[in-house]
Design a protein around this motif. Structure first.
Motif, short mmCIF file in Angstrom:
data_model
loop_
_atom_site.label_atom_id
_atom_site.label_comp_id
_atom_site.label_asym_id
_atom_site.label_seq_id
_atom_site.Cartn_x
_atom_site.Cartn_y
_atom_site.Cartn_z
N LEU A 96 11.15 -1.62 7.88
CA LEU A 96 10.32 -2.32 6.89
C LEU A 96 8.86 -2.40 7.33
O LEU A 96 7.95 -2.00 6.60
N SER A 97 8.61 -2.88 8.53
CA SER A 97 7.24 -3.02 9.01
C SER A 97 6.56 -1.66 9.17
O SER A 97 5.38 -1.50 8.84
N THR A 98 7.31 -0.67 9.64
CA THR A 98 6.74 0.67 9.78
C THR A 98 6.37 1.25 8.42
O THR A 98 5.32 1.89 8.27
N SER A 99 7.19 1.02 7.42
CA SER A 99 6.87 1.49 6.06
C SER A 99 5.62 0.82 5.52
O SER A 99 4.78 1.47 4.89
N MET A 100 5.47 -0.46 5.77
CA MET A 100 4.29 -1.18 5.28
C MET A 100 3.02 -0.70 5.99
O MET A 100 1.97 -0.56 5.38
N ILE A 101 3.13 -0.45 7.28
CA ILE A 101 1.98 0.07 8.02
C ILE A 101 1.59 1.45 7.50
O ILE A 101 0.40 1.74 7.29
N THR A 102 2.58 2.29 7.24
CA THR A 102 2.32 3.63 6.72
C THR A 102 1.64 3.56 5.35
O THR A 102 0.67 4.28 5.09
N LEU A 103 2.14 2.71 4.46
CA LEU A 103 1.54 2.53 3.15
C LEU A 103 0.09 2.08 3.27
O LEU A 103 -0.80 2.60 2.59
N SER A 104 -0.16 1.13 4.15
CA SER A 104 -1.52 0.63 4.35
C SER A 104 -2.45 1.72 4.88
O SER A 104 -3.59 1.85 4.42
N VAL A 105 -1.97 2.51 5.83
CA VAL A 105 -2.78 3.58 6.40
C VAL A 105 -3.12 4.61 5.34
O VAL A 105 -4.26 5.09 5.27
N ILE A 106 -2.17 4.96 4.49
CA ILE A 106 -2.43 5.95 3.44
C ILE A 106 -3.49 5.45 2.46
O ILE A 106 -4.40 6.18 2.08
N VAL A 107 -3.40 4.19 2.07
CA VAL A 107 -4.39 3.64 1.13
C VAL A 107 -5.77 3.57 1.76
O VAL A 107 -6.78 3.94 1.15
N VAL A 108 -5.85 3.13 3.01
CA VAL A 108 -7.16 3.07 3.70
C VAL A 108 -7.71 4.47 3.91
O VAL A 108 -8.90 4.71 3.72
N LEU A 109 -6.86 5.41 4.28
CA LEU A 109 -7.30 6.79 4.47
C LEU A 109 -7.86 7.38 3.18
O LEU A 109 -8.88 8.08 3.20
N SER A 110 -7.24 7.08 2.06
CA SER A 110 -7.76 7.58 0.78
C SER A 110 -9.14 7.01 0.47
O SER A 110 -9.92 7.64 -0.25
N MET A 111 -9.44 5.85 1.03
CA MET A 111 -10.75 5.25 0.79
C MET A 111 -11.81 5.81 1.71
O MET A 111 -12.92 6.09 1.29
N VAL A 112 -11.49 6.00 2.98
CA VAL A 112 -12.52 6.37 3.94
C VAL A 112 -12.72 7.87 4.07
O VAL A 112 -13.73 8.30 4.64
N VAL A 113 -11.81 8.68 3.56
CA VAL A 113 -11.89 10.12 3.78
C VAL A 113 -13.11 10.75 3.09
O VAL A 113 -13.72 11.67 3.62
N ASP A 114 -13.49 10.23 1.93
CA ASP A 114 -14.63 10.83 1.22
C ASP A 114 -15.94 10.08 1.42
O ASP A 114 -16.99 10.54 0.98
N GLN A 116 -16.97 7.41 0.07
CA GLN A 116 -17.42 6.68 -1.11
C GLN A 116 -16.32 5.73 -1.55
O GLN A 116 -15.16 5.90 -1.19
N SER A 117 -16.70 4.77 -2.34
CA SER A 117 -15.72 3.80 -2.80
C SER A 117 -16.02 3.42 -4.24
O SER A 117 -17.15 3.57 -4.72
N ASN A 118 -15.01 2.94 -4.93
CA ASN A 118 -15.19 2.41 -6.27
C ASN A 118 -14.24 1.23 -6.45
O ASN A 118 -13.49 0.88 -5.55
N TRP A 119 -14.27 0.64 -7.62
CA TRP A 119 -13.49 -0.56 -7.85
C TRP A 119 -11.99 -0.29 -7.74
O TRP A 119 -11.24 -1.16 -7.33
N LEU A 120 -11.56 0.91 -8.11
CA LEU A 120 -10.14 1.21 -8.08
C LEU A 120 -9.60 1.22 -6.65
O LEU A 120 -8.51 0.73 -6.38
N GLN A 121 -10.38 1.75 -5.72
CA GLN A 121 -9.93 1.75 -4.33
C GLN A 121 -9.87 0.34 -3.76
O GLN A 121 -8.95 0.01 -3.01
N GLY A 122 -10.81 -0.49 -4.12
CA GLY A 122 -10.75 -1.90 -3.71
C GLY A 122 -9.55 -2.60 -4.30
O GLY A 122 -8.88 -3.39 -3.64
N TYR A 123 -9.27 -2.28 -5.56
CA TYR A 123 -8.09 -2.85 -6.22
C TYR A 123 -6.81 -2.39 -5.53
O TYR A 123 -5.89 -3.19 -5.33
N LEU A 124 -6.75 -1.12 -5.14
CA LEU A 124 -5.58 -0.61 -4.42
C LEU A 124 -5.38 -1.33 -3.09
O LEU A 124 -4.25 -1.68 -2.73
N LEU A 125 -6.46 -1.55 -2.36
CA LEU A 125 -6.35 -2.27 -1.08
C LEU A 125 -5.83 -3.68 -1.29
O LEU A 125 -4.92 -4.14 -0.56
N CYS A 126 -6.38 -4.38 -2.27
CA CYS A 126 -5.92 -5.75 -2.55
C CYS A 126 -4.48 -5.76 -3.05
O CYS A 126 -3.70 -6.65 -2.70
#
Length: 148
Positions: A96-114, A116-126
């Motif tokens: 369970l904890s490993t899955s949550m960490i993986t999900l969090s890393v994927i969402v953060v990676l999608s934000m920092v890879v380019d 740039q950021s927008n409201w949708l990425q902030g919404y995804l993080l929240c």
């Protein structure tokens, strides 16, 4: 100030047992959701302040840098200290904890890879944070203990 912070932390950790017993909040919810919010309030305020000043790079580096520091130094150091004091710990966080960490890393990676950021990425993080919070709120301690 370090002595004061350590005394306050000791009182906070001691009070967790009473809170979990009387308020029926799981220890995992307190440790994974509430303590990081309270413990990193200054970092969060600085990250929000820099984001409002349109300094996204600095804001993201504060958040990601703190997480990286915890993952690469604090967790392994805690394991070593646990072994030294005769309280064996390992790095097996469970499915369970490993899955949550993986999900969090994927969402953060999608934000920092380019860069740039927008409201949708902030919404995804929240949203990911809220999903994790709700999950740990309803997950009983016994079930989570057996998972890890």
């Amino acid at each position: 100030t370090t002595v004061i912070v350590s005394c306050c932390t000791e009182m906070l950790v001691t009070a967790i047992g009473g809170v979990t017993e009387h308020a029926h909040i799981s220890k995992h919810f307190i440790g994974i959701i509430l303590l990081p919010i309270v413990g990193n309030a200054c970092e969060h305020a600085a990250a929000v302040r820099f984001a409002m000043q349109n300094k996204l790079g600095l804001s993201v580096s504060i958040a990601v840098g703190s997480s990286t520091q915890i993952a690469l130094f604090v967790v392994p150091f805690s394991v070593l200290c646990g072994w030294a004091i005769g309280r064996p710990m390992d790095l097996n966080f469970g499915t369970l904890s490993t899955s949550m960490i993986t999900l969090s890393v994927i969402v953060v990676l999608s934000m920092v890879v380019d860069g740039q950021s927008n409201w949708l990425q902030g919404y995804l993080l929240c949203s990911v944070y809220c999903i994790i919070a709700v999950m740990y709120w309803y997950l009983p301690d016994e079930l989570n203990d057996n998972d890890s």
